[in-house]
Scaffold this motif. Sequence first.
Motif, PDB file in Angstrom:
ATOM      1  N   ILE A 145       6.937 -32.020 -43.309  1.00 38.84           N
ATOM      2  CA  ILE A 145       5.570 -32.512 -43.513  1.00 38.84           C
ATOM      3  C   ILE A 145       5.579 -34.015 -43.757  1.00 38.84           C
ATOM      4  CG2 ILE A 145       3.565 -32.400 -45.047  1.00 38.84           C
ATOM      5  CD1 ILE A 145       4.288 -29.432 -45.527  1.00 38.84           C
ATOM      6  N   ALA A 146       6.547 -34.488 -44.548  1.00 34.32           N
ATOM      7  CA  ALA A 146       6.630 -35.917 -44.853  1.00 34.32           C
ATOM      8  C   ALA A 146       6.931 -36.741 -43.608  1.00 34.32           C
ATOM      9  CB  ALA A 146       7.715 -36.153 -45.906  1.00 34.32           C
ATOM     10  N   GLU A 147       7.643 -36.155 -42.639  1.00 36.26           N
ATOM     11  CA  GLU A 147       8.026 -36.877 -41.430  1.00 36.26           C
ATOM     12  C   GLU A 147       7.076 -36.634 -40.260  1.00 36.26           C
ATOM     13  OE1 GLU A 147      11.988 -35.578 -40.636  1.00 36.26           O
ATOM     14  OE2 GLU A 147      12.890 -36.830 -42.183  1.00 36.26           O
ATOM     15  N   ALA A 148       6.036 -35.847 -40.482  1.00 38.62           N
ATOM     16  CA  ALA A 148       5.130 -35.472 -39.396  1.00 38.62           C
ATOM     17  C   ALA A 148       4.518 -36.686 -38.701  1.00 38.62           C
ATOM     18  CB  ALA A 148       4.029 -34.558 -39.920  1.00 38.62           C
ATOM     19  N   ALA A 149       4.297 -37.761 -39.436  1.00 44.03           N
ATOM     20  CA  ALA A 149       3.698 -38.959 -38.857  1.00 44.03           C
ATOM     21  C   ALA A 149       4.548 -39.545 -37.739  1.00 44.03           C
ATOM     22  CB  ALA A 149       3.470 -40.013 -39.941  1.00 44.03           C
ATOM     23  N   GLU A 150       5.846 -39.213 -37.721  1.00 44.45           N
ATOM     24  CA  GLU A 150       6.749 -39.744 -36.703  1.00 44.45           C
ATOM     25  C   GLU A 150       6.716 -38.925 -35.416  1.00 44.45           C
ATOM     26  OE1 GLU A 150       8.219 -42.608 -37.359  1.00 44.45           O
ATOM     27  OE2 GLU A 150       7.293 -42.522 -39.358  1.00 44.45           O
ATOM     28  N   ILE A 151       6.022 -37.802 -35.434  1.00 41.68           N
ATOM     29  CA  ILE A 151       5.990 -36.920 -34.273  1.00 41.68           C
ATOM     30  C   ILE A 151       4.845 -37.306 -33.341  1.00 41.68           C
ATOM     31  CG2 ILE A 151       5.777 -34.537 -33.471  1.00 41.68           C
ATOM     32  CD1 ILE A 151       6.856 -33.622 -36.161  1.00 41.68           C
ATOM     33  N   ALA A 152       5.190 -37.726 -32.133  1.00 37.86           N
ATOM     34  CA  ALA A 152       4.176 -38.070 -31.136  1.00 37.86           C
ATOM     35  C   ALA A 152       4.001 -36.957 -30.110  1.00 37.86           C
ATOM     36  CB  ALA A 152       4.560 -39.378 -30.434  1.00 37.86           C
ATOM     37  N   THR A 153       4.871 -35.969 -30.138  1.00 36.49           N
ATOM     38  CA  THR A 153       4.806 -34.846 -29.211  1.00 36.49           C
ATOM     39  C   THR A 153       3.543 -34.019 -29.462  1.00 36.49           C
ATOM     40  OG1 THR A 153       7.214 -34.701 -29.464  1.00 36.49           O
ATOM     41  CG2 THR A 153       6.116 -32.896 -28.299  1.00 36.49           C
ATOM     42  N   PRO A 154       2.787 -33.658 -28.419  1.00 37.34           N
ATOM     43  CA  PRO A 154       1.641 -32.755 -28.613  1.00 37.34           C
ATOM     44  C   PRO A 154       2.109 -31.439 -29.240  1.00 37.34           C
ATOM     45  CG  PRO A 154       1.521 -33.793 -26.465  1.00 37.34           C
ATOM     46  CD  PRO A 154       2.866 -34.145 -27.022  1.00 37.34           C
ATOM     47  N   ILE A 155       1.396 -30.998 -30.268  1.00 38.94           N
ATOM     48  CA  ILE A 155       1.808 -29.816 -31.035  1.00 38.94           C
ATOM     49  C   ILE A 155       0.697 -28.766 -31.060  1.00 38.94           C
ATOM     50  CG2 ILE A 155       2.420 -28.935 -33.324  1.00 38.94           C
ATOM     51  CD1 ILE A 155       4.656 -30.569 -32.212  1.00 38.94           C
ATOM     52  N   LEU A 156       1.075 -27.527 -30.777  1.00 40.87           N
ATOM     53  CA  LEU A 156       0.199 -26.375 -31.008  1.00 40.87           C
ATOM     54  C   LEU A 156       0.832 -25.579 -32.142  1.00 40.87           C
ATOM     55  CD1 LEU A 156      -2.036 -24.270 -30.296  1.00 40.87           C
ATOM     56  CD2 LEU A 156      -0.377 -23.237 -28.719  1.00 40.87           C
ATOM     57  N   LEU A 157       0.067 -25.342 -33.204  1.00 38.36           N
ATOM     58  CA  LEU A 157       0.597 -24.589 -34.334  1.00 38.36           C
ATOM     59  C   LEU A 157      -0.148 -23.267 -34.453  1.00 38.36           C
ATOM     60  CD1 LEU A 157       1.518 -26.047 -37.829  1.00 38.36           C
ATOM     61  CD2 LEU A 157       0.603 -23.743 -37.542  1.00 38.36           C
ATOM     62  N   LEU A 158       0.570 -22.178 -34.234  1.00 30.54           N
ATOM     63  CA  LEU A 158      -0.007 -20.844 -34.352  1.00 30.54           C
ATOM     64  C   LEU A 158       0.266 -20.292 -35.749  1.00 30.54           C
ATOM     65  CD1 LEU A 158       0.976 -19.215 -30.936  1.00 30.54           C
ATOM     66  CD2 LEU A 158      -1.181 -20.311 -31.569  1.00 30.54           C
ATOM     67  N   GLN A 159      -0.763 -19.764 -36.355  1.00 32.58           N
ATOM     68  CA  GLN A 159      -0.662 -19.272 -37.726  1.00 32.58           C
ATOM     69  C   GLN A 159      -1.057 -17.804 -37.787  1.00 32.58           C
ATOM     70  OE1 GLN A 159      -3.674 -20.193 -41.110  1.00 32.58           O
ATOM     71  NE2 GLN A 159      -2.069 -21.746 -41.348  1.00 32.58           N
ATOM     72  N   ALA A 160      -0.275 -17.019 -38.536  1.00 33.39           N
ATOM     73  CA  ALA A 160      -0.577 -15.597 -38.701  1.00 33.39           C
ATOM     74  C   ALA A 160      -1.650 -15.410 -39.765  1.00 33.39           C
ATOM     75  CB  ALA A 160       0.687 -14.837 -39.084  1.00 33.39           C
ATOM     76  N   GLY A 161      -2.697 -14.684 -39.429  1.00 29.85           N
ATOM     77  CA  GLY A 161      -3.787 -14.481 -40.366  1.00 29.85           C
ATOM     78  C   GLY A 161      -3.397 -13.676 -41.589  1.00 29.85           C
ATOM     79  N   GLU A 162      -2.399 -12.785 -41.451  1.00 31.86           N
ATOM     80  CA  GLU A 162      -1.942 -11.959 -42.577  1.00 31.86           C
ATOM     81  C   GLU A 162      -0.486 -12.294 -42.921  1.00 31.86           C
ATOM     82  OE1 GLU A 162      -2.662  -7.798 -42.001  1.00 31.86           O
ATOM     83  OE2 GLU A 162      -4.787  -8.077 -41.530  1.00 31.86           O
ATOM     84  N   GLU A 163      -0.248 -13.573 -43.078  1.00 24.33           N
ATOM     85  CA  GLU A 163       1.104 -14.078 -43.342  1.00 24.33           C
ATOM     86  C   GLU A 163       1.582 -13.732 -44.751  1.00 24.33           C
ATOM     87  OE1 GLU A 163       4.345 -15.057 -42.702  1.00 24.33           O
ATOM     88  OE2 GLU A 163       3.423 -16.412 -41.226  1.00 24.33           O
ATOM     89  N   ARG A 164       2.840 -13.246 -44.844  1.00 23.93           N
ATOM     90  CA  ARG A 164       3.438 -12.948 -46.149  1.00 23.93           C
ATOM     91  C   ARG A 164       4.888 -13.425 -46.214  1.00 23.93           C
ATOM     92  NH1 ARG A 164      -1.036 -12.477 -46.915  1.00 23.93           N
ATOM     93  NH2 ARG A 164      -2.243 -10.902 -48.057  1.00 23.93           N
ATOM     94  N   VAL A 165       5.258 -14.345 -45.317  1.00 23.90           N
ATOM     95  CA  VAL A 165       6.615 -14.891 -45.314  1.00 23.90           C
ATOM     96  C   VAL A 165       6.588 -16.388 -45.555  1.00 23.90           C
ATOM     97  CG1 VAL A 165       8.739 -15.213 -43.975  1.00 23.90           C
ATOM     98  CG2 VAL A 165       7.465 -13.055 -43.807  1.00 23.90           C
ATOM     99  N   VAL A 166       5.802 -17.105 -44.776  1.00 26.22           N
ATOM    100  CA  VAL A 166       5.656 -18.540 -44.997  1.00 26.22           C
ATOM    101  C   VAL A 166       4.307 -18.816 -45.654  1.00 26.22           C
ATOM    102  CG1 VAL A 166       7.111 -19.086 -43.008  1.00 26.22           C
ATOM    103  CG2 VAL A 166       4.633 -19.052 -42.737  1.00 26.22           C
ATOM    104  N   ASP A 167       4.191 -19.988 -46.255  1.00 23.82           N
ATOM    105  CA  ASP A 167       2.971 -20.384 -46.963  1.00 23.82           C
ATOM    106  C   ASP A 167       2.045 -21.100 -45.984  1.00 23.82           C
ATOM    107  OD1 ASP A 167       1.004 -21.397 -48.594  1.00 23.82           O
ATOM    108  OD2 ASP A 167       2.377 -22.169 -50.115  1.00 23.82           O
ATOM    109  N   ASN A 168       0.933 -20.460 -45.641  1.00 19.00           N
ATOM    110  CA  ASN A 168       0.016 -21.044 -44.657  1.00 19.00           C
ATOM    111  C   ASN A 168      -0.581 -22.378 -45.104  1.00 19.00           C
ATOM    112  OD1 ASN A 168       0.370 -19.137 -42.691  1.00 19.00           O
ATOM    113  ND2 ASN A 168      -1.471 -17.959 -43.177  1.00 19.00           N
ATOM    114  N   ARG A 169      -0.598 -22.640 -46.395  1.00 19.21           N
ATOM    115  CA  ARG A 169      -1.121 -23.925 -46.859  1.00 19.21           C
ATOM    116  C   ARG A 169      -0.288 -25.084 -46.323  1.00 19.21           C
ATOM    117  NH1 ARG A 169      -0.971 -22.963 -53.189  1.00 19.21           N
ATOM    118  NH2 ARG A 169       1.098 -22.253 -52.489  1.00 19.21           N
TER     119      ARG A 169
END
Length: 236
Positions: A145-169
């Motif tokens: 997250i801290a280094e995200a500003a350095e990413i110029a690559t187009p990004i699609l982020l898919l998020q699971a609506g009922e996620e219980r492994v990673v923190d969607n925040r």
Amino acid sequence: MNFADYVEDFTRFYQQAVQPLGYRQHFALAHSMGGAILAQFLARQSQAFVAAALCAPMFGIYLPMPDWMAHRILNWAEKRPNVRDYYAVGTGQWRPLPYMVNVLTHSRERYRRAVRYYADYPELQVGGPTYHWVRESIQAGQQAIAEAAEIATPILLLQAGEERVVDNRSHQAFCQALSDAGHPCEGGKPRVIQGARHEILFERDAMRAEALNAILRFYAQHAFSGADAADNSIRG
């Protein structure tokens, strides 16, 4: 184990196995921990891929306790090797859990297929994470997250609506960092696959198809972009 080792391994894979093939364009798809690895790679080599899809990337871990408590326990364990390298609380050796208690997918058939596969090939079985791995992974997500500003690559982020492994925040934080840097993720925010659990690409057909269609449409938007697009139009 140091999370940076994973990023270095992927960098070498890209340099030794991908680049030599000579393809005009490269597209990336990464899931969970692979998403955190790819994000850190892209912060250093944004031109390596034309576009990247991150599926439930591990930029934060869903913890069964307040963050401050988890950090205190992990920091305590880190100073004690006999605890640090042991399974984190609530986890243990791999065992075939019943479908009804799994938090990965709603697809009964795909879950059973995976359990049978691991049972047939025990050398592939992976148990729960160690305290050290959890600590390293949390720090890696924060670094992504801290280094995200350095990413110029187009990004699609898919998020699971009922996620219980990673923190969607953490996904919102990552997309916000991209937006603040002037290159927001596709749609300006995570694309939520409603009803899906962590293994989005291992879900029931409808949710899986929704995710795959979104990924393919995203790739198509960026195929033959820039100079390649101009060259393609001339040939046409």
